[in-house]
Design an enzyme around this catalytic site. Structure first.
Site, PDB file in Angstrom:
ATOM      1  N   GLU A  12      31.818  22.381   2.874  1.00 38.44           N
ATOM      2  CA  GLU A  12      30.369  22.490   3.022  1.00 38.44           C
ATOM      3  C   GLU A  12      29.806  23.658   2.211  1.00 38.44           C
ATOM      4  O   GLU A  12      30.270  23.906   1.088  1.00 38.44           O
ATOM      5  CB  GLU A  12      30.023  22.562   4.519  1.00 38.44           C
ATOM      6  CG  GLU A  12      30.579  21.354   5.286  1.00 38.44           C
ATOM      7  CD  GLU A  12      30.035  21.229   6.688  1.00 38.44           C
ATOM      8  OE1 GLU A  12      30.792  20.845   7.584  1.00 38.44           O
ATOM      9  OE2 GLU A  12      28.830  21.486   6.890  1.00 38.44           O
ATOM     10  N   ASP A  50      24.149  15.304  13.102  1.00 36.92           N
ATOM     11  CA  ASP A  50      25.200  16.181  12.627  1.00 36.92           C
ATOM     12  C   ASP A  50      25.262  17.408  13.543  1.00 36.92           C
ATOM     13  O   ASP A  50      24.416  17.615  14.404  1.00 36.92           O
ATOM     14  CB  ASP A  50      24.945  16.565  11.153  1.00 36.92           C
ATOM     15  CG  ASP A  50      26.213  16.985  10.436  1.00 36.92           C
ATOM     16  OD1 ASP A  50      26.277  16.870   9.200  1.00 36.92           O
ATOM     17  OD2 ASP A  50      27.163  17.414  11.134  1.00 36.92           O
TER      18      ASP A  50
HETATM   19  C1  GLC Z   1      29.843  18.976   9.855  1.00 37.14           C
HETATM   20  C2  GLC Z   1      29.566  18.019   8.715  1.00 37.14           C
HETATM   21  C3  GLC Z   1      29.786  16.567   9.057  1.00 37.14           C
HETATM   22  C4  GLC Z   1      30.892  16.428  10.092  1.00 37.14           C
HETATM   23  C5  GLC Z   1      30.430  17.097  11.363  1.00 37.14           C
HETATM   24  C6  GLC Z   1      31.502  17.072  12.454  1.00 37.14           C
HETATM   25  O1  GLC Z   1      28.866  19.976   9.900  1.00 37.14           O
HETATM   26  O2  GLC Z   1      28.291  18.135   8.085  1.00 37.14           O
HETATM   27  O3  GLC Z   1      30.115  15.898   7.827  1.00 37.14           O
HETATM   28  O4  GLC Z   1      31.170  15.070  10.327  1.00 37.14           O
HETATM   29  O5  GLC Z   1      30.028  18.445  11.159  1.00 37.14           O
HETATM   30  O6  GLC Z   1      32.611  17.840  12.088  1.00 37.14           O
END
Ligand code: GLC
Length: 660
Positions: free
Chosen positions: A530, A332
Site C-alpha cells: 500500500e 475497506d
Molecule cells: C487493506 C487493503 C485491502 C485489503 C484490506 C484487508 O487496507 O486496502 O486491499 O483487502 O485492507 O486486509
C-alpha cells in the site's frame, strides 16, 4: 443459543419462564435437529426463497450484525462476542494469523469462530475473509505465486485461472471461504505502492486476467465446493488512477495511494470502470470492495473530490443498478472513517451509498473502537429513519445470498479434505511455471541467454538469495519482510540446482571472480504494501523481523550497493545478466545499461524462485511481455502506452523471446 437439541429446548423453557414466550414464539426459534426444517434451512428450496424466509425472521440487531465484520484480534480471546453481536463476518488483516501458523491451526481458528456464530438464535454462519492475493500468503507453507504484475507479464489467462483455483483450494481447506482478491486496478503511475497488485496498465490486459475470478469461484453452482472461495473485485474504482501529490512526498503521508483520481468521466469509464463490467457480468464476482481513493471529474479543488466509499452514484447507480451486480459491497479497512463529518455521518453516507458490509476492526488501543460503535450507530440511524429498513434488507439479502451460495448453511465448518494439498508439489509446479512465463527479457546482447549449464557462474546482488524480498508484500505479514522466510526456492537456489559448473555467491561481489565465469546480478526492491510502497511514501518499521529498523525508502532506483555489484561483476565476467526482482520497473541509468549484456524483469516471483533459473538456463523459453511501460527516469511517470509523447526505455508489451 446452542445447536445442541437439549440445550436449545432448555433455552426455550427459560424463555417461557422469563415471560419472553411471545417474543420467542414470534421469532420462531429454529427447530432443534430432527424437527421440521424451516424454509431457510431447506437446501432444496431456491436460494431467493431461503433468503426471503430468513430475512423475515431476523430482528434489526441480527440484520445489522450481518453487516458487521470484525478482525480476528477483536474476538479471538472471546468468540462469544460473535454470538452476542450476531456478527456476520470476521477477517484476517495482513499478517493476522493464529499463533501456530499452520493450515490445521487456521481451520481450527475459523471453526472456533464459526461455532460461536452458529450459537446465535437463527444459527446464521459466519463468512471469513483473507487477502489471498498471490496464494494464501498469510499462511506459512502455502504456495506463494507471483504477484499480479508478474501474472500480467505471462499474458496467460488459462494459467491465471488455474492459479486462482489453487489459491481457492489452499484458502478454503484452511478455513477462510472468501478472498479479498483480485485487485482489478489499472496501474497508471508506477510510483504507486500497489502497482504490483495490478495486472498492468491497460484495461484490456486487466480484463483478460479476470479469469482468476473463475479459478477462485468456479462456475455458477461450484461456490459450495471445498476448493472454491468467494472473490472480491477491488478497489472500486480508480484506485490506480490517482494523481501523485509532490507536496506530500517525504512528509509521512501517502503521495499517491488513496489519493484523488483527477480524470474526466470518460477516462474514468475507460480506465477504472470498464474492468468491472466483465468482472460482474461474465465472471459473476461475488463481492466488490470500494477504494480508499476519491474521484474528481471536473479537475476542481480537493474539496470537490468524492470518496469512493460514499459514492452512491457509482456504487448503487452504476454497479448495482446499471451493471445489475447481485453480490455485496464490503468496505475497506476502517475506510469509512476517511469520509467527511463525524462517525455517524460517515456510517450514514456509506450505508446510503450502497456499502453492505463494514470492515470495522477495533484494533485497540490506538483505535479505541470499531464495529462495537458501528452497530449502535447504524441502529440509531435506522431508528430515526435516516437509513430506511429497505437499505438494510437489501444489504443483508445480498450477504445471505453469498452465504447460501457458499453452502455455509449446510457445511459451516471447514472441509479439510484438501488440507494436504496446501503447498503441495503439484501446486508449486504451477507456481514455478508462472514464474518462468512471467520473466521478461529486455536485453540480450550476443545471445547471452540462455546460459550454458557447464559454465562457472558468479552470483551477486541484494535479491539473489532472499525469499522475503522475492515474495514481496502480503506474505506472512501485511508489509512482507526481508527476514520473512517461507518454504520455497530463492533465485540463487534455482541457479545452484540448474548449473553444472561451480557457483560462487557474493551479495556485494566482494569474493574473487573465477576466470571465465559468467555473472548474474539479482537486484531490486525490499517488500512493502500500500502507501508504504509509494515513492516518497512513509517507512514501515513495525514488523517483528525488522527489529524496529526503518526500511529502505522506495525510489524506483537501483540501490548504490546493487549498482556497485553490477559494475564489479560486469567488469570481471565473460557476460553479465541483471535480474530485477521488484514490484515495478526500476530505473537503469544509461551508463549502467551499457555495461549489462542481458537484462530481465523478474517482478515478485514468490516462493518458486527456481522458475527464474528455468528461463536463465533455457529449460523454458522467455515469453513474458511488459505489463507496464518501463521508464527511462522516474520523472517520466506517469507514462503509459497511448500517451501523446511516449519515449520509454522499453515500451508496454515489449519482451524478447528465446522460444525456439
Ligand atoms: C487493506 C487493503 C485491502 C485489503 C484490506 C484487508 O487496507 O486496502 O486491499 O483487502 O485492507 O486486509
Amino acid at each position: 443459543m446452542s445447536r445442541n437439541p437439549a440445550r436449545r429446548r432448555a433455552s426455550v423453557l427459560a424463555a417461557l419462564a422469563s415471560g419472553a414466550l411471545a417474543v420467542a414464539l414470534l421469532q420462531a426459534t429454529p427447530p432443534a435437529a430432527g424437527d421440521e426444517a424451516l424454509p431457510y434451512q431447506d437446501p432444496d428450496l431456491p436460494t431467493a426463497q431461503r433468503v426471503t424466509d430468513l430475512l423475515g425472521r431476523m430482528t434489526l440487531a441480527e440484520k445489522i450484525g450481518q453487516m458487521t465484520q470484525a478482525e480476528r484480534i477483536d474476538v479471538d480471546a472471546d468468540p462469544s462476542l460473535i454470538t452476542a453481536n450476531a456478527l456476520g463476518s470476521v477477517l484476517s488483516g495482513g499478517g493476522s494469523v493464529p499463533s501456530d501458523n499452520t493450515p490445521e491451526a487456521w481451520a481450527d481458528m475459523v471453526d472456533r469462530y464459526q461455532e460461536a456464530a452458529l450459537d446465535t438464535r437463527l444459527g446464521i454462519p459466519l463468512i471469513y475473509g483473507v487477502d489471498s492475493v498471490h496464494g494464501h500468503g498469510n499462511l506459512q507453507g502455502a504456495t506463494v505465486f507471483p504477484h499480479n504484475i508478474g501474472l500480467g507479464a505471462t499474458r496467460d489467462p488459462k494459467l491465471v485461472e488455474r492459479i486462482g483455483h489453487i489459491t481457492a483450494e489452499e484458502t478454503r481447506a484452511s478455513g477462510p471461504q472468501w478472498a479479498f482478491a483480485p485487485c482489478i486496478c489499472v496501474a497508471r503511475d508506477d510510483r504507486w505502492g500497489r502497482t504490483y497488485e495490478s495486472f498492468g496498465e491497460t484495461p484490456r490486459l486487466v480484463k483478460s486476467m479476470e479469469t482468476v475470478i473463475d479459478g477462485l469461484q468456479g462456475r455458477p453452482g461450484q461456490l459450495d465446493d471445498a476448493d472454491r472461495v468467494l472473490a472480491s473485485a477491488k478497489h472500486f474504482a480508480g484506485d490506480g488512477l490517482t494523481t501523485y501529490d509532490e507536496s506530500a512526498a517525504g512528509t509521512g503521508a501517502y503521495p499517491i495511494d488513496q489519493g484523488i483520481a483527477r480524470v474526466s468521466r470518460k477516462e474514468f469509464d475507460k480506465l477504472a470502470l470498464s474492468p468491472y463490467v466483465p468482472a460482474v457480468k461474465k465472471h459473476r464476482v461475488g463481492s466488490v470492495m470500494p477504494s480508499f481513493s476519491s474521484t474528481d471529474f471536473n479537475g476542481g479543488s480537493t474539496a470537490d473530490a468524492v470518496k469512493m466509499h460514499a459514492n452512491k452514484q457509482l456504487i448503487t447507480g452504476w454497479l448495482k443498478n446499471q451493471q445489475h451486480f447481485k453480490g455485496f459491497v464490503i468496505s475497506d479497512w476502517r475506510a469509512i472513517r476517511q469520509l467527511p463529518g463525524d462517525y455517524r455521518a460517515q456510517v450514514k453516507a456509506s450505508v446510503l451509498a450502497g456499502v453492505d458490509m463494514f470492515m470495522e476492526p477495533i484494533q485497540a488501543p490506538n483505535n479505541p473502537n470499531g464495529w462495537d460503535v458501528f452497530i449502535p450507530t447504524l441502529t440509531d440511524l435506522v431508528g430515526t429513519g435516516e437509513v430506511p429498513m429497505s437499505r438494510i434488507d437489501d444489504a443483508v439479502a445480498r450477504i445471505l445470498k453469498a452465504k447460501f451460495d457458499l453452502g455455509l448453511f449446510e457445511h459451516p465448518l471447514t472441509d479439510r479434505s484438501n488440507l494436504d494439498q496446501v503447498g503441495s508439489k503439484a501446486h508449486r509446479a504451477v507456481a514455478r511455471r508462472a514464474v518462468a512465463e512471467s520473466q521478461v527479457l529486455l536485453r540480450n546482447k550476443q545471445a547471452t541467454l540462455p546460459l550454458r549449464a557447464k559454465d562457472k557462474v558468479y552470483v551477486a546482488g541484494s535479491n539473489a538469495d532472499n525469499i522475503g524480498n522475492q515474495a514481496g508484500g502480503w506474505t506472512l505479514t501485511w508489509q512482507g519482510g526481508s527476514t520473512n522466510v517461507i518454504p520455497g526456492q530463492t533465485v540463487l537456489d534455482g541457479i545452484e540446482r540448474a548449473a553444472k559448473g561451480d557457483v560462487v555467491y557474493s551479495e556485494k561481489a566482494t569474493e574473487r571472480v573465477p576466470r571465465k565465469a559468467v555473472g548474474v546480478v539479482v537486484v531490486g526492491e525490499t517488500p512493502y504494501a500500500e502507501g508504504f510502497g509509494d515513492v516518497g511514501g512513509p517507512q514501515w518499521a513495525y514488523d517483528p523481523g525488522d527489529n524496529g529498523q526503518p526500511r529502505q525508502k522506495q525510489t524506483m532506483e537501483i540501490s548504490e550497493a546493487d549498482k556497485q555489484a553490477i559494475r564489479t561483476v560486469c567488469a570481471r565476467t565473460t557476460s553479465c545478466t541483471v535480474l530485477v526482482v521488484s514490484g515495478r520497473p526500476l530505473i537503469v541509468p544509461p551508463g549502467l545499461l551499457n555495461q549489462i549484456d542481458a537484462l530481465v524483469a523478474s517482478w515478485l516471483p514468490g516462493s518458486e524462485g527456481g522458475g527464474v533459473a528455468d528461463v536463465l538456463y533455457g529449460r523454458s523459453p522467455f515469453i513474458g511481455k511488459l505489463p507496464v511501460t518501463w521508464p527511462r527516469t522516474v520523472a517520466q511517470e506517469p507514462i503509459n502506452v497511448g500517451d501523446a509523447s511516449y519515449d520509454p526505455l522499453y515500451r508496454y508489451g515489449y519482451g524478447l523471446s528465446t522460444r525456439r
